[in-house]
Design a protein around this motif. Structure first.
Motif, PDB file in Angstrom:
ATOM      1  N   LYS A   1     -48.218   8.448  -4.224  1.00  0.00           N
ATOM      2  CA  LYS A   1     -47.780   9.180  -5.416  1.00  0.00           C
ATOM      3  C   LYS A   1     -46.852   8.305  -6.260  1.00  0.00           C
ATOM      4  O   LYS A   1     -46.902   8.312  -7.497  1.00  0.00           O
TER       5      LYS A   1
ATOM      6  N   PRO B   1     -51.351  19.717  -3.081  1.00  0.00           N
ATOM      7  CA  PRO B   1     -51.148  19.767  -4.524  1.00  0.00           C
ATOM      8  C   PRO B   1     -50.867  21.203  -4.938  1.00  0.00           C
ATOM      9  O   PRO B   1     -51.524  22.106  -4.423  1.00  0.00           O
ATOM     10  N   ASN B   2     -49.942  21.510  -5.687  1.00  0.00           N
ATOM     11  CA  ASN B   2     -49.060  20.782  -6.510  1.00  0.00           C
ATOM     12  C   ASN B   2     -47.619  21.071  -6.091  1.00  0.00           C
ATOM     13  O   ASN B   2     -46.699  21.101  -6.904  1.00  0.00           O
TER      14      ASN B   2
END
Ligand code: BES
Ligand code: MN
Ligand code: MN
Length: 458
Positions: free
Chosen positions: A405, A332-333
């Motif tokens: 995701k 992330p990210n």
């Protein structure tokens, strides 16, 4: 309550294992077209078992690649809906000669089932079908349930995205439930709360227009294999072991002190780790622990390399071409697409004079982290507490499941990742296996998740 799950498992466990072994005998290797019919046969097998277990509207949904098996049991629109995701395809089994028993002739040894796909993901996916069977036959199903089992996970789930986008209504749910990861140890249960993302590219270096005599031309002609090695070597800093691609770390979130502490609290022995792998040291980015390096930090690794003479004996030759498959695990990210672009741009600048570079983006996916204060996490934790007698630890995995995701983005729901495998199951390697303890513990724990989730959603 009707017959309890422990009794149901005790009575049926031999059949559960036999059914799984039948599925493992189907070599459903999605990467290799030679196994095309087998991949379809595995889909049919999953469909038949879902029907037997009591699912409705079971269908094999065609895609441009391998099909998605769908089935559901909608008992009451007022109850929450759990979407179970898994995959029936497996990784190629090569190299075959390193297997102690043939990869598609499963055997049970020391309480473990040995076969390609035993842990990733046939064994773990099948736990859900058997847990569902129990809930159906004993009338204790407490949520609506939908199954979506795909056949292209190991090749990047290219067609699943389209399927999800085109079937938002059909797949409407409150949570996605996945068993396709591992737990820390059989006596240290854990729930997966993060997955790394992935950017996977192939690079090809071309030198002279044909393979050449390495004496006649050697010394003057740019050798594409030498060039490729030099270029790869420059992707990681010698000293810090950081990835040198400009901008690569720009979006990386540093972990909180709290999370750093949680990682430090995970029982881990570096000696054992090294021994198990026959390596005398680990090698990674400076300043991070082994678990951090394999879960919350990004990586760059060559997954395959080719060029020049690969046969027996020696051949004096300068090859015309060399290529490599390179993956980057993302945290992330970071964004897979952006990283693939940064890599491509930078890699081309590393080329020495006289060679040309071609970069092809193969597949990718974005990283995820899920909250641990959500209803679904708490329901899962309550389930583990009942069946393991211990509170599970939240744990971030190093591997990737790119569609997680996508479920967030397209369906607007989070996933709960109840992985029952172990890191030592040798997934993707020779002698993959899955403990019968793990298989049965999964079947036992899943109905408790449904129970607690329905209760907590009230
Ligand atoms: N089940 C694995 C992913 C995994 C393994 C997550 C262990 C956490 C712990 C999955 O089947 C897999 O192998 N995914 C691929 C990515 C895919 C795009 C080929 C991977 O992680 O390499
Ligand atoms: Mn998997
Ligand atoms: Mn896999």
């Amino acid at each position: 309550m009707a017959q309890n799950i422990k009794d149901y498992i005790a009575l049926n466990k031999d059949r559960f294992v036999e059914e799984l072994l039948d599925l493992l005998r189907i070599p459903s290797v999605s990467a290799d077209p030679e196994f095309k019919d087998d991949v379809f046969n595995a889909a049919q097998y999953v469909k038949d078992r879902l029907v037997e277990a009591g699912a409705d509207k079971v269908e094999i949904c065609p895609t441009d690649g391998y099909p998605i098996v769908y089935g559901e049991k909608m008992i009451n629109p007022a109850l929450p809906t759990v979407l179970v995701y898994g995959h029936y395809d497996v990784q190629p089994a090569d190299p075959y000669d390193l297997w102690s028993s043939p990869p598609f002739e499963p055997v049970i040894k020391d309480g473990k089932i040995y076969a390609r796909g035993a842990s990733d993901d046939k064994g773990q996916m099948y736990m859900h079908i058997k847990a569902f069977e129990y809930m159906m036959r004993n009338n204790v199903l407490s949520c609506n349930v939908k199954f979506m089992i795909e056949g292209e996970e190991e090749v990047g789930s290219a067609n699943l995205g389209t399927f999800v986008k085109n079937n938002r209504q059909k797949l409407k749910c409150d949570v996605v439930l996945i068993s396709d990861t591992s737990m820390i140890a059989n006596d240290v249960p854990s729930i997966t709360v993060g997955l790394r993302g992935l950017a996977y590219l192939e690079v090809e270096i071309t030198g002279p227009n044909r393979d050449l005599h390495s004496g006649t031309y050697g010394g003057a002609v740019p050798n594409p294999i030498n060039a490729l090695c030099e270029m790869i070597a420059r992707l990681i800093d010698d000293k810090t072991r950081k990835i040198t691609i400009p901008g690569f770390y720009d979006d990386v979130l540093t972990i909180s002190d709290e999370e750093k502490q949680a990682i430090a609290d995970i029982p881990f022995s570096l000696d054992k780790y090294r021994q198990e792998l026959d390596i005398n040291a680990i090698r990674g980015e400076q300043g991070y622990s082994t678990i951090e390096l394999t879960s919350v930090r990004p990586t760059l690794d060559v997954n395959g390399i080719k060029g020049g003479y690969q046969g027996e004996g020696a051949k004096t030759v300068i090859a015309s071409k060399a290529s490599a498959k390179i993956s980057m695990r993302l945290v992330p990210n970071q964004k897979s697409e952006k990283i693939a672009e940064l890599f491509t741009e930078y890699f081309k600048t590393l080329a020495p004079d006289g060679v040309t570079v071609k970069v092809t983006n193969m597949h990718g996916g974005d990283p995820v982290v899920v909250p641990i204060d959500s209803i679904e996490y708490r329901a899962a934790a309550a389930a583990y507490l009942e069946t393991f007698g211990k509170k599970p630890l939240p744990n971030r995995a190093g591997g990737s499941i790119p569609i997680v995701k996508l479920f967030e983005d397209e369906l607007g729901v989070k996933s709960v990742m109840m992985g029952f495998g172990l890191d030592t199951d040798k997934i993707h390697s020779p002698n993959e296996h899955f403990g019968i303890f793990n298989f049965l513990k999964g079947i036992e724990t899943i109905p408790y998740f449904f129970h607690h989730y329905a209760e907590m959603k009230k």
